[in-house]
Structures are given as structure tokens and as C-alpha cells.
Design an enzyme around this catalytic site. Structure first.
Site, mmCIF file in Angstrom:
data_model
loop_
_atom_site.group_PDB
_atom_site.id
_atom_site.type_symbol
_atom_site.label_atom_id
_atom_site.label_comp_id
_atom_site.label_asym_id
_atom_site.label_seq_id
_atom_site.Cartn_x
_atom_site.Cartn_y
_atom_site.Cartn_z
ATOM 1 N N SER A 60 35.893 43.855 39.183
ATOM 2 C CA SER A 60 36.718 43.201 40.206
ATOM 3 C C SER A 60 37.873 44.122 40.570
ATOM 4 O O SER A 60 38.920 44.086 39.937
ATOM 5 C CB SER A 60 37.237 41.863 39.666
ATOM 6 O OG SER A 60 36.154 40.981 39.484
ATOM 7 N N CYS B 124 43.250 33.541 41.895
ATOM 8 C CA CYS B 124 42.212 32.839 41.134
ATOM 9 C C CYS B 124 42.761 31.566 40.498
ATOM 10 O O CYS B 124 43.776 31.590 39.793
ATOM 11 C CB CYS B 124 41.664 33.769 40.048
ATOM 12 S SG CYS B 124 40.400 32.989 39.030
ATOM 13 N N CYS C 29 36.570 29.514 42.057
ATOM 14 C CA CYS C 29 36.598 29.451 40.606
ATOM 15 C C CYS C 29 37.777 28.644 40.069
ATOM 16 O O CYS C 29 38.922 28.892 40.395
ATOM 17 C CB CYS C 29 36.732 30.897 40.132
ATOM 18 S SG CYS C 29 35.917 31.174 38.619
ATOM 19 N N GLU D 253 37.719 36.014 31.203
ATOM 20 C CA GLU D 253 37.461 37.456 31.270
ATOM 21 C C GLU D 253 36.472 37.812 30.149
ATOM 22 O O GLU D 253 36.850 37.878 28.977
ATOM 23 C CB GLU D 253 38.784 38.225 31.138
ATOM 24 C CG GLU D 253 38.622 39.720 30.945
ATOM 25 C CD GLU D 253 37.635 40.377 31.908
ATOM 26 O OE1 GLU D 253 37.670 40.104 33.116
ATOM 27 O OE2 GLU D 253 36.804 41.169 31.428
HETATM 28 N N1 SAH Z 1 37.332 37.815 34.898
HETATM 29 C C1 SAH Z 1 36.130 38.304 35.503
HETATM 30 C C2 SAH Z 1 35.125 37.213 35.839
HETATM 31 C C3 SAH Z 1 35.671 35.956 36.447
HETATM 32 S S1 SAH Z 1 36.226 36.095 38.116
HETATM 33 C C4 SAH Z 1 36.461 39.151 36.695
HETATM 34 O O1 SAH Z 1 37.641 39.329 37.003
HETATM 35 O O2 SAH Z 1 35.553 39.673 37.326
HETATM 36 C C5 SAH Z 1 34.721 36.273 38.976
HETATM 37 C C6 SAH Z 1 34.881 36.721 40.420
HETATM 38 O O3 SAH Z 1 35.419 35.656 41.212
HETATM 39 C C7 SAH Z 1 35.841 37.882 40.526
HETATM 40 O O4 SAH Z 1 35.382 38.923 41.340
HETATM 41 C C8 SAH Z 1 37.049 37.199 41.099
HETATM 42 O O5 SAH Z 1 37.873 38.113 41.649
HETATM 43 C C9 SAH Z 1 36.415 36.177 42.037
HETATM 44 N N2 SAH Z 1 37.349 35.169 42.531
HETATM 45 C C10 SAH Z 1 38.277 34.509 41.838
HETATM 46 N N3 SAH Z 1 39.027 33.723 42.661
HETATM 47 C C11 SAH Z 1 38.544 33.895 43.900
HETATM 48 C C12 SAH Z 1 38.908 33.370 45.180
HETATM 49 N N4 SAH Z 1 39.946 32.533 45.331
HETATM 50 N N5 SAH Z 1 38.183 33.760 46.254
HETATM 51 C C13 SAH Z 1 37.147 34.635 46.103
HETATM 52 N N6 SAH Z 1 36.770 35.163 44.930
HETATM 53 C C14 SAH Z 1 37.456 34.810 43.826
#
Ligand code: SAH
Length: 345
Positions: free
Chosen positions: A214, A119, A336, A160
């Protein structure tokens, strides 16, 4: 010191307005200007007297983040916003267009302490929590810039949410309020990396809001590698909390599973995931990874098409409801935290 009016919930504002000698219906009027008419300047609120307008401007201001960048996908209109906050920090929000509705994806923190390896947000570190007003203002700012009516909200942007619990819950209640944006709780989802005690709190505080976890890997061995927070809250503890959450809310829980090539896309992973979730009202969102530059050993590549299908078939065989997430906004900085990082250079 003047205060940001968006940081107050309805009941608090009724009290604050009362101190100024303003009746409760004045709150309704001001909220109507903000949430329905997208007017953020007290002077333009013409159903308030001149005296009341200046009383309010002495005590409050309405902070709408400044638009630094906006990208609109030529393919599906997905719109990504980069905002500057009062203290100069930047956050992102996204609008997603579906045939029957517009969904907003909003941020809850500047940066993120979870630091998941795939992420972009976590890689830029954690700066601070957003206030309820900063969370809410993303919705009205997007509606105002793109002239849309947002029908669904996902707390899935930067940060988060359950590590900023109080402000997140407050923002949900503000956005849900009849006199404000009036978005049904059922049309709001909160996505979390998985913080067991907060999941239970959420079940009690906002039982109608939908929960997404997640998960991304079915074993601690693999999840430790991509989700550092797993060392604190194990897969078993998270699943246990999800089951408790379901007992309390009767809601189906969504599990997000980012598919990473030759890391967690094997048949064995799918089998283990199915075992973990069987008997629960679980829904699995399979998300082929949006590759970002990897900082560690692990290669973060999108699985082969057939591996994605193979994974899905195993879940289907075990009657675990699932879907492969359709990508949106592939022509803009979709993943993101990417837009923010690009601006930082
Ligand atoms: N912290 C929270 C919300 C933010 S992330 C959480 O972990 O759910 C939101 C979603 O985007 C999560 O499912 C995360 O895993 C996803 N995400 C983040 N980076 C990503 C990437 N490079 N490719 C696909 N999904 C991603």
C-alpha cells in the site's frame, strides 16, 4: 483447558492426536469434516468412534466466529460479514464475486496500529492480533454461511498482516494444506503497509504468495501525511525491500495507490510514481478513495473522473502496468472497518 483445534497446523495436530492415541488419518478425517463438509461439532463426525469423539471434545473445540451482521450487495452480491470473536471483539470479512471465482478478503488483527488517515480500521485503534485459527475460521465461516467455494484469498481486511507475521504465515500454510482447504499459494495475496524486514522474510517463507504494497504516494513528504508508518519505513526503504523481494521470488509486486482528490492525483505524482517503479515488475492498482469522515485537515474526496484517467495515462506512457480498481459493493458499507464502526455507534 480445551484448545481451539483451528489454531493448530497439520503437523502439530498429528502430534496432539498421537498423544491421545489417535492415528494420523484421524487428523485427515477431522480436517475433511471441517474444511470440506463444514461440520464443527465432533459429535457429528460419524466416521469417528464414540470414544474418539469424546476424547477429542475433552481436549479440543472448534471455534467458529458468531455472525453479528451480514450485508449482501444487490448490485454484485459482494457480501460483508461482521463477526464476534470469543472475547467479544469484532472483525470484518468480505466475499467478492467474480465471473470465474469467489475471492475472500480477511482480517488479521482487531483494529490496526498503522492508523492510515483514510482507513476506518485504524481510526478505531488497535486491540490485538488474531490467532491463526481466527484468521482461518473467517474462510470456513463465510463458506458455510453463503454456501460458496472460496478460490482466492486476500489478506486485505482489518489489520496489518506483517505485524502479526507468525500467525499470518501459519494461517496461510493451514489454508494451503492439501488435506485442508487446499488453496494454492498463488491464489493468496498479502497486502501490507510496507515493513521492509518482514517483506524479505515473507519472500523466504512464502515465496509463492503474492505481495501487495500500500504505497499511496510517491514521496515521503506526501506519504508521511496519510501513512504515519512512513516515518518509520520510508518510501525508499520500501521500494528497496520490494526489489529484494523480487530477486528472491521472481514475483511481480502490486502497488496499491489510493487516489485522493487534489492531494496525490496530480500529473506530477504519477510521473514520480512511474520513476520510482520503472524497471521493476510492478503492477499498480489505482483505487479512487472510498471516503470516510476525515478527522484531520486533509479533505478525503474522490478525484474527478478526468483526474483518474489522467493519472492512468501517465503510467501507461511509462509502460507501468496498472488498472483502476472497479468498485464492488457500493450499496453496502464497503470501505474497510466501516461496518464495525457503525455497530459501535
Ligand atoms: N494493512 C494492510 C492491509 C489492510 S488495508 C495494508 O495497508 O495494505 C487493505 C487495503 O485497503 C489497503 O490498500 C488500504 O490502503 C485500502 N483502504 C483502506 N481504506 C480505504 C479507503 N477509505 N478507500 C480505499 N481503499 C482503502
Amino acid at each position: 483447558m480445551r484448545k481451539n483445534l483451528l489454531d493448530f497446523n497439520y503437523e502439530e495436530l498429528v502430534e496432539e492426536f498421537g498423544k491421545l492415541g489417535l492415528e494420523k488419518f484421524r487428523v485427515d478425517q477431522v480436517w475433511d469434516w471441517i474444511y470440506k463438509k463444514k461440520v464443527f461439532d465432533f459429535e457429528a463426525m460419524t466416521n469417528l468412534s464414540k470414544e474418539n469423539r469424546s476424547l477429542l471434545s475433552e481436549r479440543f473445540y472448534i471455534y467458529i466466529p458468531e455472525l453479528l451482521d451480514m450485508q449482501i450487495s444487490a448490485i454484485d452480491k459482494t457480501t460483508k460479514f461482521l463477526w464476534k470473536l470469543e472475547d467479544g471483539n469484532t472483525i470484518e470479512s468480505v466475499l467478492l464475486f467474480h465471473p470465474d471465482r469467489v475471492t475472500a478478503c480477511i482480517s488479521t488483527q482487531v483494529g490496526c496500529p498503522a492508523k492510515c488517515v483514510f482507513c476506518a480500521t485504524g481510526q478505531s485503534g488497535f486491540v490485538r492480533n488474531l490467532s491463526a485459527g481466527e484468521i482461518v475460521s473467517q474462510i470456513i465461516a463465510m463458506e458455510s454461511h453463503r454456501r460458496v467455494n472460496i478460490g482466492n484469498i486476500v489478506y486485505m481486511g482489518m489489520g496489518e498482516p506483517l505485524l502479526n507475521y507468525i500467525e499470518v504465515v501459519k494461517s496461510v500454510k493451514i489454508l494451503n494444506h492439501k488435506k485442508g482447504k487446499n488453496i494454492s499459494m498463488r491464489r493468496i495475496s498479502i497486502s501490507t503497509v510496507g515493513i521492509p524486514e518482514k517483506i524479505i522474510e515473507l519472500a523466504n517463507d512464502l515465496p509463492e504468495v503474492k505481495l501487495a504494497i500500500s504505497l499511496h504516494a510517491p514521496t515521503n513528504y506526501k506519504r508521511d501525511i496519510i501513512v504515519p508508518m512512513n516515518k518509520k519505513y520510508s518510501v525508499e526503504e520500501i521500494i528497496h525491500a520490494a526489489k529484494e523481494y523480487q530477486k528472491i521470488t521472481k514475483n511481480r509486486v502490486t502497488f496499491e495507490y489510493i487516489l485522493i482528490r487534489e492531494f496525490n492525483d496530480f500529473v506530477d505524482d504519477a510521473e514520480k510514481l512511474a520513476q520510482l517503479l520503472k524497471g521493476m515488475g510492478a503492477y499498480v492498482n489505482l483505487i479512487p478513495i472510498n471516503p470516510i469522515p476525515s478527522s484531520g485537515e486533509l479533505k478525503l474526496e474522490r478525484p474527478h473522473h478526468w483526474a483518474i484517467e489522467r493519472f492512468k495515462e501517465v503510467l501507461d506512457k511509462h509502460n507501468i502496468e496498472n488498472e483502476i480498481r472497479k468498485e464492488k459493493g457500493t450499496d453496502i458499507d464497503a470501505a474497510c472497518g466501516q461496518l464495525r464502526r457503525r455497530h459501535k455507534g
